[in-house]
Write a protein that holds these residues in place. Structure first.
Motif, mmCIF file in Angstrom:
data_model
loop_
_atom_site.group_PDB
_atom_site.id
_atom_site.type_symbol
_atom_site.label_atom_id
_atom_site.label_comp_id
_atom_site.label_asym_id
_atom_site.label_seq_id
_atom_site.Cartn_x
_atom_site.Cartn_y
_atom_site.Cartn_z
ATOM 1 N N LYS A 84 0.836 -1.205 0.000
ATOM 2 C CA LYS A 84 0.000 0.000 0.000
ATOM 3 C C LYS A 84 0.867 1.249 0.000
ATOM 4 C CE LYS A 84 -4.115 -1.810 2.320
ATOM 5 N NZ LYS A 84 -5.020 -1.653 3.467
ATOM 6 N N THR A 85 1.951 1.218 0.757
ATOM 7 C CA THR A 85 2.852 2.365 0.824
ATOM 8 C C THR A 85 3.407 2.703 -0.551
ATOM 9 O OG1 THR A 85 3.453 1.839 3.104
ATOM 10 C CG2 THR A 85 4.977 3.245 1.882
ATOM 11 N N GLN A 86 3.796 1.678 -1.312
ATOM 12 C CA GLN A 86 4.329 1.920 -2.651
ATOM 13 C C GLN A 86 3.256 2.465 -3.591
ATOM 14 O OE1 GLN A 86 6.226 -2.043 -2.916
ATOM 15 N NE2 GLN A 86 8.058 -0.920 -3.552
ATOM 16 N N VAL A 87 2.022 1.982 -3.451
ATOM 17 C CA VAL A 87 0.916 2.521 -4.250
ATOM 18 C C VAL A 87 0.732 3.998 -3.921
ATOM 19 C CG1 VAL A 87 -1.583 2.435 -4.664
ATOM 20 C CG2 VAL A 87 -0.275 0.302 -4.523
ATOM 21 N N ASP A 88 0.690 4.320 -2.631
ATOM 22 C CA ASP A 88 0.530 5.711 -2.197
ATOM 23 C C ASP A 88 1.664 6.588 -2.720
ATOM 24 O OD1 ASP A 88 -1.727 4.881 -0.805
ATOM 25 O OD2 ASP A 88 -0.739 4.903 1.157
ATOM 26 N N GLU A 89 2.896 6.126 -2.543
ATOM 27 C CA GLU A 89 4.063 6.925 -2.916
ATOM 28 C C GLU A 89 4.158 7.160 -4.422
ATOM 29 O OE1 GLU A 89 7.387 4.890 -1.133
ATOM 30 O OE2 GLU A 89 6.922 5.698 0.869
ATOM 31 N N LEU A 90 3.947 6.112 -5.234
ATOM 32 C CA LEU A 90 4.054 6.286 -6.673
ATOM 33 C C LEU A 90 2.903 7.135 -7.204
ATOM 34 C CD1 LEU A 90 5.589 5.899 -9.254
ATOM 35 C CD2 LEU A 90 4.469 3.665 -9.532
ATOM 36 N N THR A 91 1.709 6.940 -6.674
ATOM 37 C CA THR A 91 0.572 7.772 -7.077
ATOM 38 C C THR A 91 0.873 9.233 -6.787
ATOM 39 O OG1 THR A 91 -0.968 5.960 -6.601
ATOM 40 C CG2 THR A 91 -1.911 8.164 -6.788
ATOM 41 N N SER A 92 1.374 9.512 -5.603
ATOM 42 C CA SER A 92 1.720 10.872 -5.219
ATOM 43 C C SER A 92 2.808 11.450 -6.123
ATOM 44 C CB SER A 92 2.172 10.895 -3.759
ATOM 45 O OG SER A 92 2.563 12.187 -3.378
ATOM 46 N N GLN A 93 3.847 10.670 -6.390
ATOM 47 C CA GLN A 93 4.951 11.150 -7.224
ATOM 48 C C GLN A 93 4.482 11.444 -8.653
ATOM 49 O OE1 GLN A 93 8.224 11.840 -6.085
ATOM 50 N NE2 GLN A 93 8.035 12.979 -7.996
ATOM 51 N N LEU A 94 3.657 10.565 -9.196
ATOM 52 C CA LEU A 94 3.148 10.796 -10.546
ATOM 53 C C LEU A 94 2.303 12.078 -10.595
ATOM 54 C CD1 LEU A 94 2.332 7.120 -11.479
ATOM 55 C CD2 LEU A 94 3.959 8.598 -12.685
ATOM 56 N N LYS A 95 1.502 12.286 -9.566
ATOM 57 C CA LYS A 95 0.680 13.503 -9.482
ATOM 58 C C LYS A 95 1.578 14.746 -9.409
ATOM 59 C CE LYS A 95 -3.518 14.753 -7.134
ATOM 60 N NZ LYS A 95 -4.374 14.439 -5.993
ATOM 61 N N ILE A 96 2.594 14.709 -8.552
ATOM 62 C CA ILE A 96 3.537 15.823 -8.419
ATOM 63 C C ILE A 96 4.225 16.102 -9.754
ATOM 64 C CG2 ILE A 96 5.780 16.472 -7.404
ATOM 65 C CD1 ILE A 96 4.780 15.011 -4.823
ATOM 66 N N ASP A 97 4.540 15.034 -10.489
ATOM 67 C CA ASP A 97 5.241 15.168 -11.757
ATOM 68 C C ASP A 97 4.321 15.549 -12.919
ATOM 69 O OD1 ASP A 97 7.531 14.577 -10.356
ATOM 70 O OD2 ASP A 97 7.722 12.524 -11.123
ATOM 71 N N GLY A 98 3.036 15.780 -12.608
ATOM 72 C CA GLY A 98 2.117 16.299 -13.615
ATOM 73 C C GLY A 98 1.289 15.280 -14.360
ATOM 74 N N PHE A 99 1.313 14.031 -13.916
ATOM 75 C CA PHE A 99 0.496 13.006 -14.565
ATOM 76 C C PHE A 99 -0.889 12.974 -13.919
ATOM 77 C CE2 PHE A 99 4.869 11.798 -15.329
ATOM 78 C CZ PHE A 99 4.846 11.644 -16.708
ATOM 79 N N LYS A 100 -1.896 12.639 -14.697
ATOM 80 C CA LYS A 100 -3.286 12.645 -14.243
ATOM 81 C C LYS A 100 -3.571 11.415 -13.388
ATOM 82 C CE LYS A 100 -7.764 13.916 -15.061
ATOM 83 N NZ LYS A 100 -8.235 14.938 -14.199
ATOM 84 N N VAL A 101 -4.131 11.654 -12.209
ATOM 85 C CA VAL A 101 -4.603 10.574 -11.333
ATOM 86 C C VAL A 101 -6.113 10.509 -11.496
ATOM 87 C CG1 VAL A 101 -4.815 9.771 -8.952
ATOM 88 C CG2 VAL A 101 -2.691 10.868 -9.712
ATOM 89 N N ILE A 102 -6.601 9.408 -12.015
ATOM 90 C CA ILE A 102 -8.035 9.218 -12.251
ATOM 91 C C ILE A 102 -8.747 8.826 -10.967
ATOM 92 C CG2 ILE A 102 -9.730 7.801 -13.507
ATOM 93 C CD1 ILE A 102 -8.285 9.701 -15.300
ATOM 94 N N SER A 103 -8.070 8.013 -10.156
ATOM 95 C CA SER A 103 -8.654 7.507 -8.916
ATOM 96 C C SER A 103 -7.557 7.443 -7.854
ATOM 97 C CB SER A 103 -9.254 6.121 -9.167
ATOM 98 O OG SER A 103 -9.759 5.573 -7.988
ATOM 99 N N GLU A 104 -7.752 8.153 -6.775
ATOM 100 C CA GLU A 104 -6.790 8.165 -5.672
ATOM 101 C C GLU A 104 -6.724 6.774 -5.022
ATOM 102 O OE1 GLU A 104 -4.775 10.600 -4.652
ATOM 103 O OE2 GLU A 104 -5.539 12.144 -6.024
ATOM 104 N N PRO A 105 -5.646 6.481 -4.302
ATOM 105 C CA PRO A 105 -5.530 5.177 -3.638
ATOM 106 C C PRO A 105 -6.711 4.913 -2.711
ATOM 107 C CG PRO A 105 -3.421 6.314 -3.588
ATOM 108 C CD PRO A 105 -4.440 7.292 -4.113
ATOM 109 N N ARG A 106 -7.223 3.684 -2.780
ATOM 110 C CA ARG A 106 -8.380 3.300 -1.970
ATOM 111 C C ARG A 106 -8.490 1.778 -1.965
ATOM 112 N NH1 ARG A 106 -9.476 3.071 -6.943
ATOM 113 N NH2 ARG A 106 -11.326 2.209 -7.885
#
Length: 129
Positions: A84-106
């Protein structure tokens, strides 16, 4: 049986290759080039036996998928990150780097922990444990 690989047509072959190598630790074979068809591709490998083929050729029309709607056909592929930590971290990093997050971790109704992000060309990637 197992799925050997998934293939994606792309407009920016090098950009997509760099994205998957940078964020998902994919390794890449040398490019394949068919001069007759002006077809180029890379076969990327991940830590297990999974592969992703990125392909480019003139004349391939743009994808008509709408990221806000679902449609029949292949809609996403999932990459297991291990925790879960890796899902959270990569999702966050991709968002910071300007990539679109369709669905936040859940945690989904069927018990999976996941998020959904778009690669540089709008393909859905499900990040999961």
């Amino acid at each position: 049986m197992k799925i050997a690989h998934i293939a994606i047509w792309t407009r920016d072959l090098e950009g997509m290759r760099n994205f998957y190598m940078h964020y998902f630790d994919a390794s890449s074979k040398d490019p394949y080039y068919n001069h007759t068809r002006d077809f180029k591709s890379y076969m990327l490998s991940f830590s297990d036996d999974c592969k992703l083929e990125l392909m480019q050729m003139p004349g391939i029309p743009a994808n008509k998928n709408d990221i806000r709607k679902q449609a029949t056909g292949l809609i996403h592929f999932a990459i297991s990150l291990g925790s879960k930590t890796q899902v959270d971290e990569l999702t966050s990093q991709l968002k910071i780097d300007g990539f679109k997050v369709i669905s936040e971790p859940r945690t989904t109704g069927d018990g999976y922990y996941e998020s959904v992000v778009l690669d540089p060309e709008g393909n859905r990637i499900e990040l999961t444990v």
